[in-house]
Design a protein around this motif. Sequence first.
Motif, PDB file in Angstrom:
ATOM      1  N   ILE A 184      12.287   3.128  -3.846  1.00  0.00           N
ATOM      2  CA  ILE A 184      12.006   3.570  -2.540  1.00  0.00           C
ATOM      3  C   ILE A 184      10.281   3.358  -2.386  1.00  0.00           C
ATOM      4  O   ILE A 184      10.012   2.744  -1.473  1.00  0.00           O
ATOM      5  CB  ILE A 184      12.300   4.876  -2.474  1.00  0.00           C
ATOM      6  N   LEU A 185       9.516   3.776  -3.246  1.00  0.00           N
ATOM      7  CA  LEU A 185       8.151   3.631  -3.147  1.00  0.00           C
ATOM      8  C   LEU A 185       7.465   2.369  -3.133  1.00  0.00           C
ATOM      9  O   LEU A 185       6.810   2.074  -2.120  1.00  0.00           O
ATOM     10  CB  LEU A 185       7.568   4.622  -4.161  1.00  0.00           C
ATOM     11  N   ARG A 186       8.256   1.422  -3.934  1.00  0.00           N
ATOM     12  CA  ARG A 186       7.709   0.067  -3.835  1.00  0.00           C
ATOM     13  C   ARG A 186       7.960  -0.618  -2.682  1.00  0.00           C
ATOM     14  O   ARG A 186       7.483  -1.487  -2.032  1.00  0.00           O
ATOM     15  CB  ARG A 186       8.340  -0.773  -5.215  1.00  0.00           C
ATOM     16  N   ARG A 187       9.349  -0.362  -1.979  1.00  0.00           N
ATOM     17  CA  ARG A 187       9.740  -0.910  -0.771  1.00  0.00           C
ATOM     18  C   ARG A 187       8.591  -0.479   0.328  1.00  0.00           C
ATOM     19  O   ARG A 187       8.533  -1.432   1.254  1.00  0.00           O
ATOM     20  CB  ARG A 187      11.167  -0.471  -0.409  1.00  0.00           C
ATOM     21  N   LEU A 188       8.371   0.824   0.311  1.00  0.00           N
ATOM     22  CA  LEU A 188       7.534   1.277   1.364  1.00  0.00           C
ATOM     23  C   LEU A 188       6.104   0.530   1.156  1.00  0.00           C
ATOM     24  O   LEU A 188       5.660   0.126   2.391  1.00  0.00           O
ATOM     25  CB  LEU A 188       7.266   2.799   1.303  1.00  0.00           C
ATOM     26  N   GLU A 189       5.553   0.443   0.034  1.00  0.00           N
ATOM     27  CA  GLU A 189       4.380  -0.283  -0.063  1.00  0.00           C
ATOM     28  C   GLU A 189       4.398  -1.556   0.260  1.00  0.00           C
ATOM     29  O   GLU A 189       3.308  -2.129   0.969  1.00  0.00           O
ATOM     30  CB  GLU A 189       3.886  -0.237  -1.759  1.00  0.00           C
ATOM     31  N   HIS A 190       5.493  -2.343   0.181  1.00  0.00           N
ATOM     32  CA  HIS A 190       5.537  -3.566   0.636  1.00  0.00           C
ATOM     33  C   HIS A 190       5.806  -3.826   2.008  1.00  0.00           C
ATOM     34  O   HIS A 190       4.908  -4.465   2.825  1.00  0.00           O
ATOM     35  CB  HIS A 190       6.752  -4.370  -0.077  1.00  0.00           C
ATOM     36  N   TYR A 191       6.489  -2.854   2.816  1.00  0.00           N
ATOM     37  CA  TYR A 191       6.639  -2.918   4.189  1.00  0.00           C
ATOM     38  C   TYR A 191       5.355  -2.542   4.902  1.00  0.00           C
ATOM     39  O   TYR A 191       4.914  -3.189   5.847  1.00  0.00           O
ATOM     40  CB  TYR A 191       7.812  -1.829   4.814  1.00  0.00           C
ATOM     41  N   PHE A 192       4.468  -1.483   4.422  1.00  0.00           N
ATOM     42  CA  PHE A 192       3.425  -1.235   5.096  1.00  0.00           C
ATOM     43  C   PHE A 192       2.235  -1.853   4.621  1.00  0.00           C
ATOM     44  O   PHE A 192       1.292  -1.466   4.940  1.00  0.00           O
ATOM     45  CB  PHE A 192       3.245   0.229   4.969  1.00  0.00           C
ATOM     46  N   ALA A 193       2.155  -2.843   3.630  1.00  0.00           N
ATOM     47  CA  ALA A 193       1.491  -3.597   3.134  1.00  0.00           C
ATOM     48  C   ALA A 193       0.107  -2.801   2.665  1.00  0.00           C
ATOM     49  O   ALA A 193      -1.212  -2.911   2.867  1.00  0.00           O
ATOM     50  CB  ALA A 193       0.847  -4.541   4.120  1.00  0.00           C
ATOM     51  N   LEU A 194       0.456  -1.773   1.812  1.00  0.00           N
ATOM     52  CA  LEU A 194      -0.578  -1.012   1.151  1.00  0.00           C
ATOM     53  C   LEU A 194      -1.103  -1.474   0.087  1.00  0.00           C
ATOM     54  O   LEU A 194      -0.584  -2.342  -0.875  1.00  0.00           O
ATOM     55  CB  LEU A 194       0.142   0.350   0.756  1.00  0.00           C
ATOM     56  N   SER A 195      -2.530  -1.297  -0.332  1.00  0.00           N
ATOM     57  CA  SER A 195      -3.233  -2.044  -1.093  1.00  0.00           C
ATOM     58  C   SER A 195      -3.288  -1.199  -2.465  1.00  0.00           C
ATOM     59  O   SER A 195      -3.388  -1.823  -3.262  1.00  0.00           O
ATOM     60  CB  SER A 195      -4.671  -1.994  -0.587  1.00  0.00           C
ATOM     61  N   SER A 196      -2.585  -0.184  -2.716  1.00  0.00           N
ATOM     62  CA  SER A 196      -2.475   0.504  -4.040  1.00  0.00           C
ATOM     63  C   SER A 196      -1.224   1.427  -3.874  1.00  0.00           C
ATOM     64  O   SER A 196      -0.551   1.646  -2.832  1.00  0.00           O
ATOM     65  CB  SER A 196      -3.817   1.391  -4.040  1.00  0.00           C
ATOM     66  N   PRO A 197      -0.798   1.479  -5.312  1.00  0.00           N
ATOM     67  CA  PRO A 197       0.612   2.382  -5.304  1.00  0.00           C
ATOM     68  C   PRO A 197       0.268   3.682  -4.581  1.00  0.00           C
ATOM     69  O   PRO A 197      -0.627   4.443  -4.738  1.00  0.00           O
ATOM     70  CB  PRO A 197       0.580   2.770  -6.777  1.00  0.00           C
ATOM     71  N   VAL A 198       1.378   3.928  -3.738  1.00  0.00           N
ATOM     72  CA  VAL A 198       1.155   5.168  -2.806  1.00  0.00           C
ATOM     73  C   VAL A 198       1.307   6.578  -3.748  1.00  0.00           C
ATOM     74  O   VAL A 198       0.704   7.506  -3.184  1.00  0.00           O
ATOM     75  CB  VAL A 198       2.274   5.197  -1.572  1.00  0.00           C
TER      76      VAL A 198
END
Length: 310
Positions: A184-198
């Motif tokens: 789930i966290l990796r999917r959110l990171e990809h969707y919101f284009a986060l620059s670092s692991p949330v």
Amino acid sequence: MLSAANFVPPGPKQGLASFQGVFLPKFKKIFVEITNSCNLSCTFCPPAPRPQGFMAPTEFAEILRRIDGHTDHLCLHLLGEPLLHPDLAALLGICHQQRMQVNLTSNGTMLGRCRESLLRSPALRQLNISLHSCADSEAGSASYLDEVLAFIQAAATTSLLVNLRLWNLDATAGAAVHSRNGTILRRLEHYFALSSPVAERMTPGQGVALAPGVFLSQDVAFVWPHHQRGELGSRGRCRGLRDHVGILVDGTVVPCCLDAAGDIPLGNIHQQPLAEILATPRTLAMRDGLARGELVEPLCRRCNYRQRFN
């Protein structure tokens, strides 16, 4: 059946001072359980401790009349999935006419069906989505997250706040991420284009912003006090009766949002004014005890959630 169109709200809200000499606080929020039914059977929630039902719009409107002046904010849940209510749009309309701001907590599986009702409601202020409800099942797969993210995208043009919750951490492992949260966290990171692991930015109990109006929080899973096996001490404080109370689907008033079984029935809103219920000896003894840090009710002594406030 009463609809939002023909509901006539009472006059302007008046602040409360006292009832028969007893000071009555204006609550930060009141939990109104519009249903205790759910479409899932999560390990997070206890087995249904009461007969399941749905609050009729007429009953809901009358409850809002009876609590007028006691709060400006409603949370339309305690147990149950509020998006399952067949008259949810009408209930939100009644809240708007009563000038109530609303928070909803949902497992997120019915967002597609209810999207228009939610996004068109001026009363709805915040939607909490319990991602942990599906983190341990196939429902936590891509299709489930697709629906959640599609709703977030549609809500981006509104003022609605969306709070994603992963409240399933293992208390014995500190802040370690639950084994199923990684996907789930990796999917959110990809969707919101986060620059670092949330996960690196989060601490239990504290939310982080993923985008404007969208937040994510992780926390340790807790045991509902009704199902806690033993008492955890007689001292402590909590926010029950201080900043909120709860009203179950049958009208029973309980002191906090964790009394899902109705173990501390203070009265029934259909039979007594809320001011009268808040001035009963049992309510006052509990409120005064909490002010002293003394837990007078057995349910409170079994509650591990209140330990977070100590």
